[in-house]
Design a protein around this motif. Sequence first.
Motif, PDB file in Angstrom:
ATOM      1  N   SER A  64     -18.771 -26.147 -72.830  1.00 44.87           N
ATOM      2  CA  SER A  64     -18.581 -26.688 -71.480  1.00 44.87           C
ATOM      3  C   SER A  64     -19.867 -26.906 -70.703  1.00 44.87           C
ATOM      4  CB  SER A  64     -17.697 -25.756 -70.658  1.00 44.87           C
ATOM      5  OG  SER A  64     -16.359 -26.074 -70.885  1.00 44.87           O
ATOM      6  N   ASN A 113     -11.996 -29.262 -67.925  1.00 40.65           N
ATOM      7  CA  ASN A 113     -11.858 -30.165 -69.072  1.00 40.65           C
ATOM      8  C   ASN A 113     -11.420 -31.564 -68.661  1.00 40.65           C
ATOM      9  OD1 ASN A 113     -12.555 -27.938 -70.467  1.00 40.65           O
ATOM     10  ND2 ASN A 113     -10.805 -27.944 -71.872  1.00 40.65           N
ATOM     11  N   GLU A 157     -12.351 -28.149 -83.649  1.00 40.77           N
ATOM     12  CA  GLU A 157     -11.730 -28.409 -82.350  1.00 40.77           C
ATOM     13  C   GLU A 157     -10.904 -29.698 -82.395  1.00 40.77           C
ATOM     14  OE1 GLU A 157     -14.244 -28.460 -78.825  1.00 40.77           O
ATOM     15  OE2 GLU A 157     -12.462 -28.268 -77.553  1.00 40.77           O
ATOM     16  N   TYR A 188     -16.121 -36.323 -76.595  1.00 38.97           N
ATOM     17  CA  TYR A 188     -16.075 -35.057 -75.865  1.00 38.97           C
ATOM     18  C   TYR A 188     -16.218 -33.852 -76.798  1.00 38.97           C
ATOM     19  CZ  TYR A 188     -14.250 -31.077 -73.297  1.00 38.97           C
ATOM     20  OH  TYR A 188     -14.097 -29.840 -72.753  1.00 38.97           O
ATOM     21  N   GLY A 257     -20.052 -21.790 -70.927  1.00 37.01           N
ATOM     22  CA  GLY A 257     -19.316 -22.434 -72.013  1.00 37.01           C
ATOM     23  C   GLY A 257     -18.683 -21.386 -72.903  1.00 37.01           C
TER      24      GLY A 257
HETATM   25  N1  GLN Z   1     -14.755 -27.618 -76.083  1.00 34.68           N
HETATM   26  C1  GLN Z   1     -14.151 -26.659 -75.205  1.00 34.68           C
HETATM   27  C2  GLN Z   1     -12.815 -27.133 -74.684  1.00 34.68           C
HETATM   28  O1  GLN Z   1     -12.682 -28.226 -74.261  1.00 34.68           O
HETATM   29  C3  GLN Z   1     -15.084 -26.372 -74.067  1.00 34.68           C
HETATM   30  C4  GLN Z   1     -14.460 -25.422 -73.096  1.00 34.68           C
HETATM   31  C5  GLN Z   1     -15.424 -24.476 -72.478  1.00 34.68           C
HETATM   32  O2  GLN Z   1     -16.526 -24.280 -72.909  1.00 34.68           O
HETATM   33  N2  GLN Z   1     -14.958 -23.824 -71.445  1.00 34.68           N
HETATM   34  O3  GLN Z   1     -11.871 -26.387 -74.698  1.00 34.68           O
END
Ligand code: GLN
Length: 603
Positions: A64, A113, A157, A188, A257
């Motif tokens: 994040s 997000n 992911e 993303y 993050g």
């Molecule tokens: N890639 C992660 C997500 O979208 C990032 C979330 C985060 O770091 N809080 O869930």
Amino acid sequence: MHPPLRGFLRRCHEQFVTDDSGAVADYIPELTRANPGHFGVSLATIDGYVYEVGDSASPFTIQSISKAFVFALALETLGHERVESVIGVEPSGEAFNSIRLTGDNKPFNPMVNAGAIACSGLIHQHEGDGAFDVIHRMLGRFAGRELDVDEAVFASERATGDRNRAIAWLLRNYSVLRDDVDAVLDVYFRQCAVLVTARDLAVMAATLANNGCNPLTGDQIVSPYVVARTLSVMTSSGMYDYAGEWIYRVGIPAKSGVGGGIIAALPAQLGLGTFSPRLDSHGNSVRGLKVCEALSAHFGLHLLNRSDDVRTCIIRDYNAAAVPSRRNRPTFELKILQQHASAIRVIELVGALSFAVMDYVSRRLAGAAPQAALLILDFRRVPSATTAASRLFEEALAGLAADGATIIVAGFEKESRLGQAIFGEDIVLPKLRHFLLLDDAIEWAEDQLIYRYGGFEGLAKTIHLSEQELLARLTSDELDYITAIGVARSFKTGDRIIAAGEPADSLFFLQSGMVSVKLPSGARLASISPGMAFGEMALIERERSADVWADTMVQCLELPLSAYATFRKSHPETGELIMRNLASLLSKRLMLANAKVNLLSAY
Ligand code: GLN
């Protein structure tokens, strides 16, 4: 000696490394492979120094934290209107992965997000297939090096990110996203999988703290305007549903993050990067949070905790009767100055000129007029001026000019950044004289008074050799001898008569006009009036130590040392007398210099 901040960061590391609370993120399967024991801390200053403690070189995925930088990129490339039309800037008070949108169906802010996916969507709309590359390159510029991508985390992911997919489809439903949802999500997910270290994060944060200019590479990546907006949303929403607590307790714009990283950027001071994968219930790194809290608490770094005192911006305030220019003046000029030089007020400023500082200065200036007809402001120790400061300055000067004061500024080049700020195009400055050197400014102001109260009639007259200090008590025969072996010389205004570094093989008796002794930098050491010698140090030194310039038309008698040596041989006692004259002249000069040093250090 190690800098003290290193010791502090080490102690933080030592203390918090024992905290095993929290858990590594597991909703992205690949993230569970992180070593929960890793703990790295790095701090980068805006002058480009990087502190590193613990696992500061271990790579992990940025997750994040990328959101802050992609938001900055979107603002920079698409402009704030376009970005703000699809993404809000209100804290949501919810978890990072909340699917809730605002009343008008926008993501709450770019740090959750939904908002981040919308940002990636904007970049995708603008850059098409090249979107990720553009983001990747931009992140690398912030870090000051090329960054890798963890393809396994990306794939993991992508395979499991149904919640983000749901958010993206919802955004597409409301036309926040206009492109292919999977293509945008690939951008993303991939931006989240960019690998960084705690050190990288520190440099990235320091770049934000440094108005968008990477302090290690000097690369200006985004504008100061964009940085201020990015730091704003980091402040209000950077720590998810802990944002309110965060600004209350730590008070430094930050972003975390789920990979375990946190950045904190304190404007104009520092960037902090931490890495420790165990997260608390809000999704923030447990140890990272503690480092931030400790740093802020120990040094009182809360953004709103400011204690600057505007009154320190005036380092000296005196008039030219107390500290005159370095021009040596003939007696009748000195008399005028003795009577009137207190009308020249000199104010030496120090430090960056902000709104509050300039307000204070302007009130001091208002108090200075009308007694001070000539007002000199020295900016030598001023590194910068804000727009607010130059606006206030402009108005203050207009007021002073209306009161009849002449304002003189010194200590900076017109073309410099400070010069631009002060003499900005749209700034109209009345009756303003500018000099690079303060001493020149004071001299010019003195000349104004001399013109006003009597003039320079003494300059035109020619001084006979018998009036030379160095030749005091010589007989007329001896003076005739010296005249005979000397060479009459004349110079035009602006001629360099002597250059530093040249062999010192003659001395000069000034008969009419004015000369200045200057260092190659332009700083004046002394000025010479008729009746005084220059280059006389040739009697002692072999090399010229400074330049001598003709300030006016100049007439003098140059005495070659070779001819003088012959004279000395035939007149040994006269030679000794001249040396004694030189000694007494030098001792007078030293006493004067000491008096000036004393005056200056009294402030
Ligand atoms: N890639 C992660 C997500 O979208 C990032 C979330 C985060 O770091 N809080 O869930």
